[in-house]
Scaffold this active site. Sequence first.
Site, PDB file in Angstrom:
ATOM      1  N   HIS A  65      67.900 -77.879  25.180  1.00 14.11           N
ATOM      2  CA  HIS A  65      66.929 -76.816  24.986  1.00 14.11           C
ATOM      3  C   HIS A  65      67.573 -75.430  25.115  1.00 14.11           C
ATOM      4  CE1 HIS A  65      63.292 -74.754  24.780  1.00 14.11           C
ATOM      5  NE2 HIS A  65      62.817 -74.935  25.994  1.00 14.11           N
ATOM      6  N   CYS A  66      68.835 -75.365  25.601  1.00 15.48           N
ATOM      7  CA  CYS A  66      69.384 -74.041  25.939  1.00 15.48           C
ATOM      8  C   CYS A  66      70.494 -73.571  25.016  1.00 15.48           C
ATOM      9  CB  CYS A  66      69.918 -74.068  27.367  1.00 15.48           C
ATOM     10  SG  CYS A  66      68.634 -74.393  28.555  1.00 15.48           S
ATOM     11  N   ILE A  67      71.619 -74.302  25.029  1.00  9.12           N
ATOM     12  CA  ILE A  67      72.835 -73.781  24.401  1.00  9.12           C
ATOM     13  C   ILE A  67      72.672 -73.527  22.892  1.00  9.12           C
ATOM     14  CG2 ILE A  67      75.366 -74.034  24.294  1.00  9.12           C
ATOM     15  CD1 ILE A  67      74.330 -74.074  27.144  1.00  9.12           C
TER      16      ILE A  67
END
Length: 446
Positions: free
Chosen positions: A279-281
Amino acid sequence: MNDIIQKINHKTAVIGIVGLGYVGLPLALEYATRGFKTIGFDIDERKIPILNSGKSYIKHIKADKIKKTVNNKKFIATADFTRLPEADAIIICVPTPLNEHREPDMTYIENSGKMIAQYLRAGQFVSLESSTYPGTTEEILLPMFENAPLTHNPKSKKFVVGKDFFLAFSPEREDPNNPKYSTATIPKVVGGVTPNCLKVALAIYNQVIVKTVPVSSPRAAEATKLLENIYRSINIALVNELKMVFERMDIDVWEVVDAAATKPFGFQAFYPGPGLGGHCIPIDPFYLTWKAREFEISTKFIELAGEINTFMPYYVIEKAAEVLNKYKKSLNGSKVLILGASYKKDIDDMRESPSLKLIEILREKGAKVDYNDPYVAKLPKTRKYQYDMESVELSKKTLAKYDLVLLSTDHSDYNYKFITANSKLILDTRNAFERAGVQSEKVFKG
Ligand SMILES: NC(=O)c1ccc[n+]([C@@H]2O[C@H](COP(=O)([O-])OP(=O)(O)OC[C@H]3O[C@@H](n4cnc5c(N)ncnc54)[C@H](O)[C@@H]3O)[C@@H](O)[C@H]2O)c1
């Protein structure tokens, strides 16, 4: 301000967590376990009865911990947002994805902000934890709360931040299933809108987090989170590029990274893979790209890293075609088994998983694709993909059916020797087989 700090110190403050996912749920359990009455709010009504009956819907969050806090009456989950005024401190942990134009999708933050504003009462503290662009807390949430309806404001005048309510940003740094670090043991950066906001924020977080790191503003805290994720995205892109360059030179990138990692300073190991996931990088860096446009400046490193990382699944499929070609086979018509569906090892999180992209490209090229993942029994619907696929069993008989086994996610549970012994050909995107001590001509790296 003294009221809320006193309540926090006496553990009589009620904590409200908005968004009970990978980030919000462990944080809620942390407060509940330390004796704070904690109310978890989520719009997904299916999650509420699961939690309130002491069960878990996230693999690495154990039901026992939930059960204990529910039985002790310290934790309750609800979809009833009229209960927001019961909370003294409200912490927002909602998703921040990209929309179809790869621009920040702020609807989750906006919707939870609106809901909190509707019930805001004097003396409350609100902290945003979702990863986002610098300026979000002060540009989106602050005006909503300053102009909050007066229903819960007996003095019938506008709320003043730092006096009537307190607002901060504190980025979440969860690393799901990391055995070394958990919510409580990862230092937490905190930026308050005013010095009083920071004081309240530190009091709240110091109750459960090993170390808080105050910074000068919410913007600095928002930017800190983006720096951390941009740093990872760029370094992963670098080793992905080096993988392709070294491959041409017949040099093993994993050997080189491991050798470089013996340098005791100035180098941190990052490893190549089939593409970015989670969900982030793959997402957060583009929040900065979007915001930077407002300041007429471009984020060239971020864009370049994005380009390289996005290309990786295509590169892996080129390698798959090459490996099959060696054995006079084409991708078109071949049976391929993808090992690992989640975006990283030993977890069940499918968000942005490169395995989904691999399935798409393989199908486009005419391959027949199945997958196995011990933690993902059925592929869930994601923002981009909807496959009707179930994990196949990993037996001698099934492995023998496939022309190629493609390892996408290197789960620790896999028996790499067994897989090698029973497969025709293997393409390993993680160097997992070598790390497991397998030496076989059937295994190719890619
Ligand atoms: N998962 C991670 O490892 C991780 C790590 C670092 C940062 N983050 C960041 O933390 C934030 C949350 O991520 P996550 O992984 O917990 O997401 P998630 O999808 O697992 O959980 C979010 C939850 O919020 C709920 N929700 C959505 N809108 C809501 C609303 N208006 N009110 C109440 N609940 C609402 C959803 O139903 C869901 O249960 C994101 O900004 C993410 O970038 C996540």
